[in-house]
Design a protein around this motif. Structure first.
Motif, mmCIF file in Angstrom:
data_model
loop_
_atom_site.group_PDB
_atom_site.id
_atom_site.type_symbol
_atom_site.label_atom_id
_atom_site.label_comp_id
_atom_site.label_asym_id
_atom_site.label_seq_id
_atom_site.Cartn_x
_atom_site.Cartn_y
_atom_site.Cartn_z
ATOM 1 N N LYS A 464 1.048 -1.290 -0.049
ATOM 2 C CA LYS A 464 0.194 -0.198 0.098
ATOM 3 C C LYS A 464 1.075 0.876 0.226
ATOM 4 N N TYR A 465 1.992 1.150 -0.043
ATOM 5 C CA TYR A 465 3.301 2.090 0.432
ATOM 6 C C TYR A 465 3.791 2.678 -1.453
ATOM 7 N N GLN A 466 3.341 3.513 -1.369
ATOM 8 C CA GLN A 466 3.593 3.907 -2.743
ATOM 9 C C GLN A 466 5.259 4.862 -2.867
ATOM 10 N N HIS A 467 5.415 4.827 -2.071
ATOM 11 C CA HIS A 467 6.637 6.068 -1.166
ATOM 12 C C HIS A 467 7.267 5.205 -0.436
ATOM 13 N N VAL A 468 8.573 5.647 0.343
ATOM 14 C CA VAL A 468 9.272 5.296 1.379
ATOM 15 C C VAL A 468 10.021 6.266 2.007
ATOM 16 N N VAL A 469 9.754 6.242 3.146
ATOM 17 C CA VAL A 469 10.447 8.156 3.489
ATOM 18 C C VAL A 469 11.427 7.643 3.897
ATOM 19 N N ILE A 470 13.472 8.230 3.231
ATOM 20 C CA ILE A 470 14.063 7.903 4.596
ATOM 21 C C ILE A 470 15.350 8.702 4.827
ATOM 22 N N ARG A 471 15.985 9.368 5.925
ATOM 23 C CA ARG A 471 16.066 10.249 6.369
ATOM 24 C C ARG A 471 17.653 9.733 6.400
ATOM 25 N N ILE A 472 19.268 10.726 6.268
ATOM 26 C CA ILE A 472 20.087 10.264 6.870
ATOM 27 C C ILE A 472 20.347 11.260 7.091
ATOM 28 N N GLN A 473 21.390 10.942 8.562
ATOM 29 C CA GLN A 473 21.616 11.650 9.379
ATOM 30 C C GLN A 473 22.501 12.058 9.350
ATOM 31 N N PHE A 474 23.820 13.197 9.538
ATOM 32 C CA PHE A 474 24.574 12.632 9.485
ATOM 33 C C PHE A 474 25.348 13.593 10.860
ATOM 34 N N PRO A 475 27.290 13.592 10.920
ATOM 35 C CA PRO A 475 27.561 13.322 12.271
ATOM 36 C C PRO A 475 27.797 15.465 12.903
ATOM 37 N N LEU A 483 12.289 10.455 -0.940
ATOM 38 C CA LEU A 483 11.807 9.679 -1.287
ATOM 39 C C LEU A 483 12.218 8.316 -1.778
ATOM 40 N N PHE A 484 11.944 6.853 -2.268
ATOM 41 C CA PHE A 484 12.804 5.758 -2.836
ATOM 42 C C PHE A 484 10.968 4.831 -2.619
ATOM 43 N N ARG A 485 10.908 4.367 -3.695
ATOM 44 C CA ARG A 485 10.556 3.038 -4.273
ATOM 45 C C ARG A 485 10.448 2.369 -3.050
ATOM 46 N N PRO A 486 9.491 1.064 -2.785
ATOM 47 C CA PRO A 486 9.455 -0.098 -1.954
ATOM 48 C C PRO A 486 10.638 -0.921 -2.632
ATOM 49 N N LYS A 487 10.945 -1.201 -3.518
ATOM 50 C CA LYS A 487 11.741 -2.309 -3.910
ATOM 51 C C LYS A 487 13.388 -1.450 -4.720
ATOM 52 N N GLU A 488 13.500 0.022 -4.561
ATOM 53 C CA GLU A 488 14.652 0.039 -4.732
ATOM 54 C C GLU A 488 15.581 -0.902 -3.478
ATOM 55 N N THR A 489 16.917 -0.626 -4.323
ATOM 56 C CA THR A 489 17.731 -1.410 -3.894
ATOM 57 C C THR A 489 18.537 -0.277 -2.692
#
Length: 618
Positions: A464-475, A483-489
């Protein structure tokens, strides 16, 4: 019969046919003689990193079928010592004596017959009057040596006895004539093979002494082809001369159809009548041609072309009658397809040669047509035919950069919750007990799932999710959201981060915490990596810097509220946190208490202590 492949120090590979009773010492000597590594006592065989005991047979060497061994030079030459032989008689008595490894079994039996008069005529006795005849048999391990000829040719060294002690059992039993004929035939073949190996080794040794380099394989092939062509031309000239001088010959009675003529002319000569002088000359030429072909076969075998095994007509005689019959059937089936037409008399000899002047039959595909019922249809299907390719294509990243330490002002009321909110009633306890029982029951009744079933459940759960939210936190407390698709690597995630770095060639890694788990396998999709539907990923690197992102990217830093808006638009409303309680005023109506609702705090004031809370006595 299996094959052992030996890698020689010169880079060539030698194939040796073996049986379960073949000693590894025989394999070593055959390879050394064929490849010119003399003397064989200076070399040994290795399987991996382990040196193989050459005194063992293939049966007891603990080596797999079609094993690959390596020929290496030993640190010291292999020395032979006298062997203590214990001959066990049929009555259980044992006779012990030391012999050299070159002593044959027949000499051992003769030694004890001469040494002790009680055994004279009893050890080597044979009774041809009995049906079938009784033969003397020596048994070592599981190898039987039957008959006088076999006992005379079998030495202790061939049995792998070059030192130590051994027990040989002596029996007298009837043996069929057919078995004895096969044994004698096998001994003759082994004798011929040994003579060829000795001559080849002598030739290799002479070449080493002369320090002359062997000719190239291409030159040898060209020379052999020229010799064979010249001999064939000479034989054709001789046959034409004999056919002109001879008056009586058998010809094909059918008239010629290719050349118009008023009289019938012979088409093919089926049999040639030769004079004794011509026959003798042809026999001499045939023998010389056979020797040339044998030398050519040995030369090709020494080349050890990977994946190519050379067979000569003489190898056909080494097969059993059943294997010879199978070879004839295979030759009769495959040779016409290859354009070869062997004669019946040469099929029995194991050799075949195509007739000259007869063209090979080519497969015709001119009239091939595709079926009409599949016209215009997509008949190609594989494992990716039903895959939606859009699920794997990159989407609009909507990248946002913000500061993780930024605090968003909440519009909710900062008033404290009333004490009644924390009171647990009897119904609440009953509901919690029912939930715990259901959870325990579901865990007990949960079936075992395969990896593919788990993968299907995960994909259906996050479909049901069209997008995945990824947050990359730096030091440096800077967060990059995309935003990414769920089946992206995971590789797409690394590529996304690399685009915003100041140094594109800098090495880095991504990990999740707690606990710390580095995303090493970049072939996993975001569902398999447990990053869906939203996750925080941390940036790590072995080099320490103040800022890892480029200056142009750092200038475009945005407020955190912009990132929150993108999250609310990308994820479903029921998954957005606190979406159902956004407009609810606390205190107006008593909500159903739950532990999840009581955790978030709406203000900075310290909440009051509920009435039901009583501190314990110190």
């Amino acid at each position: 019969m299996s094959t052992v492949q030996v890698l020689c120090p010169n880079g060539r590979r030698q194939n040796v046919k073996v049986t379960p009773n073949t000693k590894l010492l025989q394999v070593l000597e055959e390879v050394c003689k064929k490849q010119g590594f003399l003397p064989p006592e200076d070399y040994s065989l290795k399987h991996g990193r382990k040196t193989v005991d050459v005194t063992l047979s293939i049966r007891y060497s603990n080596l797999p079928n079609n094993v690959k061994l390596e020929l290496v030079k030993s640190e010291s030459s292999r020395a032979e010592q006298d062997v203590l032989i214990a001959l066990q008689l049929e009555d259980g008595q044992r006779l012990q004596q030391t012999f050299s490894p070159a002593t044959s079994l027949w000499d051992i039996l003769q030694h004890w017959e001469k040494a002790d008069s009680a055994h004279t005529g009893n050890l080597c006795k044979m009774d041809p009057s009995h049906t079938p005849p009784i033969q003397t048999t020596c048994i070592y391990m599981r190898e039987e040596v039957i008959g006088e000829v076999a006992l005379q040719t079998m030495t202790l060294r061939k049995l792998g006895l070059t030192s130590g002690k051994a027990v040989i059992r002596l029996v007298h039993r009837p043996v069929d004539d057919t078995v004895m004929a096969e044994i004698l035939d096998k001994i003759e073949r082994e004798k011929t093979k040994l003579e060829k190996l000795d001559s080849l080794a002598q030739r290799q040794l002479s070449q080493q002494e002369d320090k002359s380099l062997p000719p190239k394989a291409e030159e040898l092939i060209d020379r052999s082809e020229e010799k064979s062509q010249s001999t064939e031309d000479k034989s054709e000239i001789s046959t034409e001369s004999t056919s002109q001088t001879s008056e009586a010959m058998e010809v094909d009675p059918k008239p010629s159809t290719s050349v118009p003529s008023t009289s019938q002319q012979p088409m093919e000569v089926e049999e040639r009548i030769e004079t004794p002088g011509h026959r003798a000359s042809n026999e001499g030429r045939g023998q010389s041609r056979g020797n040339q072909q044998q030398d050519f076969v040995e030369t090709i075998r020494q080349m050890n072309i990977p994946g190519v095994q050379v067979f000569a007509p003489g190898d056909f005689n080494e097969l059993s009658p059943q294997e010879q019959e199978i070879a004839r059937c295979l030759a009769a089936y495959y040779m016409p397809q290859m354009g070869l037409h062997p004669s019946p008399n040469r099929q029995a000899a194991g050799g075949s040669k195509p007739k000259r002047g007869r063209p090979q039959e080519a497969v015709q595909f001119a009239e091939f047509k595709f079926p009409e019922d599949t016209k215009g249809k997509d008949v190609y299907k594989n494992e990716l035919s039903e895959v939606n390719r859009e699920e794997f294509k990159p989407c609009d990243r909507q990248a946002v950069l913000f500061n993780a330490e930024e605090v968003i002002q909440s519009t909710a009321s900062n008033e404290d919750l009333p004490d009644e909110f924390f009171e647990i009633t009897e119904n609440d306890i009953r509901k919690m007990m029912v939930d715990l029982q259901k959870k325990a029951q579901s865990e007990m009744e949960q079936p075992l799932l395969t990896r593919s079933m788990v993968q299907e459940r995960l994909e259906s759960q996050y479909s049901k999710y069209q997008h995945v939210v990824i947050r990359i936190q730096f030091p440096d407390k800077v967060v990059l959201q995309g935003l990414f698709r769920p089946k992206e690597t995971v590789h797409a995630l690394h590529k996304f981060v690399k685009e915003y770095l100041e140094d594109k060639s800098q090495g880095f890694y991504l990990y999740t915490a707690p606990p710390k788990q580095v995303l090493k396998d970049q072939t996993l999709n975001l569902i398999q990596a447990k990053l869906a539907p939203a996750s925080v990923v941390y940036f790590g690197s072995e080099t320490t810097k103040d800022h890892y992102l480029s200056e142009a990217v750092m200038k475009e830093i945005s407020p955190k509220s912009k990132a929150e808006d993108i999250v609310e638009k990308s994820l479903p409303k029921d998954e957005t946190p606190n979406s159902s309680r956004k407009d609810q005023q606390p205190g107006t109506s008593k909500p159903k208490p739950s532990k999840a609702d009581s955790e978030p705090s709406t203000g900075s004031k310290k909440p009051a202590v509920p009435k039901w809370f009583t501190a314990g006595k110190k």
